[in-house]
Design a protein around this motif. Structure first.
Motif, PDB file in Angstrom:
ATOM      1  N   THR A   1      37.038  31.534  37.500  1.00 44.98           N
ATOM      2  CA  THR A   1      37.852  31.531  38.725  1.00 44.98           C
ATOM      3  C   THR A   1      39.316  31.240  38.394  1.00 44.98           C
ATOM      4  O   THR A   1      40.231  31.899  38.915  1.00 44.98           O
ATOM      5  CB  THR A   1      37.307  30.483  39.726  1.00 44.98           C
ATOM      6  OG1 THR A   1      35.936  30.781  40.007  1.00 44.98           O
ATOM      7  CG2 THR A   1      38.104  30.498  41.013  1.00 44.98           C
ATOM      8  N   ALA A   2      39.524  30.264  37.509  1.00 50.74           N
ATOM      9  CA  ALA A   2      40.895  29.898  37.122  1.00 50.74           C
ATOM     10  C   ALA A   2      41.569  31.045  36.371  1.00 50.74           C
ATOM     11  O   ALA A   2      42.751  31.348  36.608  1.00 50.74           O
ATOM     12  CB  ALA A   2      40.875  28.639  36.256  1.00 50.74           C
ATOM     13  N   VAL A   3      40.842  31.692  35.470  1.00 51.87           N
ATOM     14  CA  VAL A   3      41.406  32.810  34.700  1.00 51.87           C
ATOM     15  C   VAL A   3      41.797  33.945  35.633  1.00 51.87           C
ATOM     16  O   VAL A   3      42.883  34.528  35.505  1.00 51.87           O
ATOM     17  CB  VAL A   3      40.394  33.296  33.629  1.00 51.87           C
ATOM     18  CG1 VAL A   3      40.807  34.655  33.074  1.00 51.87           C
ATOM     19  CG2 VAL A   3      40.295  32.272  32.504  1.00 51.87           C
ATOM     20  N   LYS A   4      40.938  34.292  36.587  1.00 51.43           N
ATOM     21  CA  LYS A   4      41.240  35.382  37.520  1.00 51.43           C
ATOM     22  C   LYS A   4      42.519  35.082  38.309  1.00 51.43           C
ATOM     23  O   LYS A   4      43.379  35.957  38.475  1.00 51.43           O
ATOM     24  CB  LYS A   4      40.063  35.617  38.475  1.00 51.43           C
ATOM     25  CG  LYS A   4      38.859  36.261  37.798  1.00 51.43           C
ATOM     26  CD  LYS A   4      37.748  36.615  38.782  1.00 51.43           C
ATOM     27  CE  LYS A   4      37.071  35.389  39.340  1.00 51.43           C
ATOM     28  NZ  LYS A   4      35.886  35.710  40.172  1.00 51.43           N
ATOM     29  N   ALA A   5      42.628  33.860  38.784  1.00 52.19           N
ATOM     30  CA  ALA A   5      43.828  33.481  39.548  1.00 52.19           C
ATOM     31  C   ALA A   5      45.079  33.558  38.679  1.00 52.19           C
ATOM     32  O   ALA A   5      46.127  34.060  39.101  1.00 52.19           O
ATOM     33  CB  ALA A   5      43.657  32.070  40.116  1.00 52.19           C
ATOM     34  N   LYS A   6      44.968  33.067  37.443  1.00 50.42           N
ATOM     35  CA  LYS A   6      46.121  33.074  36.527  1.00 50.42           C
ATOM     36  C   LYS A   6      46.552  34.502  36.195  1.00 50.42           C
ATOM     37  O   LYS A   6      47.746  34.800  36.096  1.00 50.42           O
ATOM     38  CB  LYS A   6      45.768  32.336  35.232  1.00 50.42           C
ATOM     39  CG  LYS A   6      45.717  30.827  35.346  1.00 50.42           C
ATOM     40  CD  LYS A   6      46.964  30.215  34.700  1.00 50.42           C
ATOM     41  CE  LYS A   6      46.830  28.700  34.546  1.00 50.42           C
ATOM     42  NZ  LYS A   6      46.837  27.982  35.829  1.00 50.42           N
ATOM     43  N   LEU A   7      45.586  35.393  35.990  1.00 52.46           N
ATOM     44  CA  LEU A   7      45.925  36.782  35.650  1.00 52.46           C
ATOM     45  C   LEU A   7      46.772  37.428  36.755  1.00 52.46           C
ATOM     46  O   LEU A   7      47.717  38.167  36.480  1.00 52.46           O
ATOM     47  CB  LEU A   7      44.645  37.599  35.424  1.00 52.46           C
ATOM     48  CG  LEU A   7      43.891  37.319  34.116  1.00 52.46           C
ATOM     49  CD1 LEU A   7      42.540  38.034  34.121  1.00 52.46           C
ATOM     50  CD2 LEU A   7      44.712  37.747  32.895  1.00 52.46           C
ATOM     51  N   LEU A   8      46.427  37.144  38.011  1.00 56.78           N
ATOM     52  CA  LEU A   8      47.184  37.720  39.128  1.00 56.78           C
ATOM     53  C   LEU A   8      48.589  37.109  39.196  1.00 56.78           C
ATOM     54  O   LEU A   8      49.552  37.794  39.548  1.00 56.78           O
ATOM     55  CB  LEU A   8      46.434  37.516  40.448  1.00 56.78           C
ATOM     56  CG  LEU A   8      45.025  38.143  40.512  1.00 56.78           C
ATOM     57  CD1 LEU A   8      44.449  38.017  41.911  1.00 56.78           C
ATOM     58  CD2 LEU A   8      45.036  39.599  40.080  1.00 56.78           C
TER      59      LEU A   8
ATOM     60  N   ALA B   1      29.847  42.778  41.493  1.00 51.64           N
ATOM     61  CA  ALA B   1      29.084  41.570  41.852  1.00 51.64           C
ATOM     62  C   ALA B   1      29.652  40.883  43.095  1.00 51.64           C
ATOM     63  O   ALA B   1      29.150  39.835  43.518  1.00 51.64           O
ATOM     64  CB  ALA B   1      29.083  40.593  40.673  1.00 51.64           C
ATOM     65  N   ASN B   2      30.714  41.475  43.679  1.00 49.56           N
ATOM     66  CA  ASN B   2      31.379  40.896  44.861  1.00 49.56           C
ATOM     67  C   ASN B   2      31.857  39.466  44.622  1.00 49.56           C
ATOM     68  O   ASN B   2      31.770  38.607  45.499  1.00 49.56           O
ATOM     69  CB  ASN B   2      30.451  40.935  46.090  1.00 49.56           C
ATOM     70  CG  ASN B   2      30.222  42.344  46.566  1.00 49.56           C
ATOM     71  OD1 ASN B   2      31.157  43.135  46.655  1.00 49.56           O
ATOM     72  ND2 ASN B   2      28.968  42.679  46.854  1.00 49.56           N
ATOM     73  N   THR B   3      32.339  39.210  43.409  1.00 49.13           N
ATOM     74  CA  THR B   3      32.813  37.859  43.072  1.00 49.13           C
ATOM     75  C   THR B   3      34.329  37.822  42.847  1.00 49.13           C
ATOM     76  O   THR B   3      34.850  36.873  42.263  1.00 49.13           O
ATOM     77  CB  THR B   3      32.087  37.348  41.803  1.00 49.13           C
ATOM     78  OG1 THR B   3      32.086  38.382  40.801  1.00 49.13           O
ATOM     79  CG2 THR B   3      30.656  36.963  42.123  1.00 49.13           C
ATOM     80  N   TRP B   4      35.023  38.884  43.278  1.00 52.74           N
ATOM     81  CA  TRP B   4      36.498  38.871  43.205  1.00 52.74           C
ATOM     82  C   TRP B   4      37.050  39.610  44.419  1.00 52.74           C
ATOM     83  O   TRP B   4      37.809  40.561  44.305  1.00 52.74           O
ATOM     84  CB  TRP B   4      36.975  39.532  41.905  1.00 52.74           C
ATOM     85  CG  TRP B   4      38.350  39.075  41.483  1.00 52.74           C
ATOM     86  CD1 TRP B   4      39.159  38.190  42.116  1.00 52.74           C
ATOM     87  CD2 TRP B   4      39.064  39.491  40.307  1.00 52.74           C
ATOM     88  NE1 TRP B   4      40.332  38.011  41.426  1.00 52.74           N
ATOM     89  CE2 TRP B   4      40.297  38.796  40.299  1.00 52.74           C
ATOM     90  CE3 TRP B   4      38.786  40.373  39.265  1.00 52.74           C
ATOM     91  CZ2 TRP B   4      41.261  38.970  39.297  1.00 52.74           C
ATOM     92  CZ3 TRP B   4      39.732  40.537  38.271  1.00 52.74           C
ATOM     93  CH2 TRP B   4      40.960  39.848  38.278  1.00 52.74           C
ATOM     94  N   SER B   5      36.622  39.149  45.576  1.00 49.90           N
ATOM     95  CA  SER B   5      36.976  39.843  46.824  1.00 49.90           C
ATOM     96  C   SER B   5      38.478  39.848  47.070  1.00 49.90           C
ATOM     97  O   SER B   5      39.013  40.743  47.719  1.00 49.90           O
ATOM     98  CB  SER B   5      36.253  39.190  48.005  1.00 49.90           C
ATOM     99  OG  SER B   5      36.555  37.799  48.047  1.00 49.90           O
ATOM    100  N   GLU B   6      39.178  38.838  46.539  1.00 47.82           N
ATOM    101  CA  GLU B   6      40.618  38.765  46.784  1.00 47.82           C
ATOM    102  C   GLU B   6      41.416  39.808  45.995  1.00 47.82           C
ATOM    103  O   GLU B   6      42.577  40.074  46.288  1.00 47.82           O
ATOM    104  CB  GLU B   6      41.164  37.363  46.488  1.00 47.82           C
ATOM    105  CG  GLU B   6      40.949  36.859  45.085  1.00 47.82           C
ATOM    106  CD  GLU B   6      39.656  36.084  44.906  1.00 47.82           C
ATOM    107  OE1 GLU B   6      38.627  36.480  45.519  1.00 47.82           O
ATOM    108  OE2 GLU B   6      39.667  35.115  44.134  1.00 47.82           O
TER     109      GLU B   6
ATOM    110  N   VAL C   1      38.012  42.666  33.551  1.00 45.30           N
ATOM    111  CA  VAL C   1      37.340  41.612  34.334  1.00 45.30           C
ATOM    112  C   VAL C   1      36.754  42.229  35.606  1.00 45.30           C
ATOM    113  O   VAL C   1      35.617  41.934  35.999  1.00 45.30           O
ATOM    114  CB  VAL C   1      38.328  40.479  34.679  1.00 45.30           C
ATOM    115  CG1 VAL C   1      37.676  39.467  35.629  1.00 45.30           C
ATOM    116  CG2 VAL C   1      38.819  39.778  33.418  1.00 45.30           C
ATOM    117  N   GLY C   2      37.533  43.120  36.227  1.00 46.10           N
ATOM    118  CA  GLY C   2      37.085  43.746  37.475  1.00 46.10           C
ATOM    119  C   GLY C   2      35.816  44.551  37.315  1.00 46.10           C
ATOM    120  O   GLY C   2      35.004  44.642  38.240  1.00 46.10           O
TER     121      GLY C   2
END
Length: 429
Positions: free
Chosen positions: A82-89, A118-123, A111-112
């Motif tokens: 979760t932290a990595v996904k947020a940081k990448l954006l 898996a619907n785990t990056w809806s944002e 990552v996508g």
């Protein structure tokens, strides 16, 4: 963790700065055995991309991160992912350099590929639409590029096709950024692969965008932006291969447009070659449409003057003249000869009367490339054609004589007995 990150960044710096193969191998080996052997390398590389002041380090870290995400993503805890996904954006919006930004976009795509299905990056989709519609041109570039990068590796956004096509109808006419417009064309080239036959509305929406895509290519040519033009040419080549009819109603205007590129001497040869290459593949994949629209005559009439241009000395180098001959050959071998040969023959006869040797040479080479697809049709005209070739063999200019030898060779391949019967005339020539 701080020590791990510092050591990893130092080793990346060594890979970039060392100047002997042995030193680079040693640093690369250290990366593999010491740092990339554990899942911690993923958040560590993210931190380096976000904080390193050296763009080369950020670029290399992003390239490596893409590989390590594939290896370690599922081994990371949910909190770390979760932290990595947020940081990448965050990173992709703040990165000022295009290479690290593009490499980071490809990390997001990788990552996508796992997270979106898996619907785990809806944002993510909301983030990309927000970026692509932002008043900030740099953010629009990021949004469209990430969508393009995602479609390069997965069809995870396929259910959002209509939304994306609506978005791209706006980004194709971006008022500020050629990068946004060109990347949109590239993204459309990828999206087209995921449109199914029964998606009539999506096909119609895509088809409406084709003239806007042509405008983007035209603008790159007007601006002399060769790199962006080549990207657009590649997409139009891809569209020809599709089984869905996204360009069907535009075939006539596309043929005319690419003929205008191929014949425009103001453009660089590489650009004209790309335009003529599109025409060659259009003949192969859209031949029925070309016949129905009666485009053969205007094509040949435009191609023959191009064929009369100077050719480079390097026989392996493509040039507008050489591509023009290839297109004429493709017409001859894919379409009925009665639609091709009579039109080309008019040009051949006229060019043989031209005082300029290049035109006479073009006449002979055109005849040479026509024979293969027209054997039965030209059989009754063999004697007239042989007389024409003999005229070429007697020409005072060596390039014309050489071209006449090519024409004779083509005739001999298909009409061996007839050529043999005329040996007394031909051998002295």
């Amino acid at each position: 963790m701080e020590e791990f990150v510092a050591g990893l960044e130092q080793t990346l710096r060594q890979v970039i700065n060392f100047d002997t193969n042995d030193q680079i191998k040693e640093a690369t080996s250290a990366l593999k055995t010491k740092y990339f052997a554990e899942a911690n390398c993923v958040p560590a590389l993210v931190h380096i991309i976000q904080t390193s002041p050296q763009k080369e380090i950020r670029q290399l870290a992003a390239v490596e991160l893409r590989k390590q995400v594939s290896n370690w993503w599922t081994a990371l805890t949910l909190d770390v992912r979760t932290a990595v996904k947020a940081k990448l954006l965050e990173i992709i919006l703040s990165e000022p350099e295009s290479l690290p930004r593009h490499s980071t976009a490809r990390v997001i795509a990788t990552v996508g590929r796992v997270e979106i299905p898996a619907n785990t990056w809806s944002e993510l989709i909301a983030f990309l639409f927000q970026c692509s519609s932002s008043p900030n041109a740099g953010h629009r570039e990021v949004g469209v590029y990430v969508i393009y990068a995602i479609f390069e590796v997965t069809d995870a956004f396929a259910e959002n096709l209509r939304q994306l096509l609506e978005l791209f109808s706006r980004t194709l006419v971006d008022p500020e950024s050629q990068v946004v417009r060109t990347t949109t064309v590239q993204a459309l080239g990828k999206i087209a692969d995921f449109i199914e036959d029964d998606q009539k509305e999506e096909i119609a929406m895509f088809s409406e965008l084709v003239p806007l895509m042509v405008n983007v290519l035209q603008q790159t040519l007007t601006d002399g932006d060769e790199e962006s033009a080549v990207k657009c040419f590649d997409v139009f080549d891809q569209l020809l291969l599709l089984e869905i009819p996204v360009i069907s109603k535009h075939v006539q205007s596309l043929i005319q447009f690419f003929l205008s590129i191929g014949s425009n001497k103001a453009y660089e040869p590489i650009v004209r070659v790309q335009g003529l290459s599109f025409l060659m593949w259009a003949v192969v994949y859209k031949k029925t449409k070309i016949q129905r629209l009666k485009l053969v005559a205007p094509m040949i009439q435009t191609l023959m003057p191009i064929a009369a241009e100077e050719e480079p000395e390097d026989l392996d180098e493509d040039s507008p003249a050489r591509l023009a001959f290839k297109v004429i050959n493709t017409l001859a071998t894919n379409l009925p000869p009665q639609q091709v040969f009579p039109i080309a023959a008019e040009g051949i006869l006229a060019y043989m009367q031209n005082p300029e040797p290049l035109f006479r040479k073009a006449a002979m080479v055109t005849l040479a490339v026509l024979v293969e697809g027209s054997v039965d049709f030209i059989r009754p005209k063999f004697n007239e054609l042989l007389t024409l070739v003999c005229t070429g063999l007697r020409d005072p200019d060596a390039t014309v004589r050489r071209a006449a030898c090519m024409a004779l060779s083509s005739l001999a391949e298909e009409f061996d007995e007839e050529v043999a019967e005329n040996h007394a005339t031909l051998l002295p020539l």
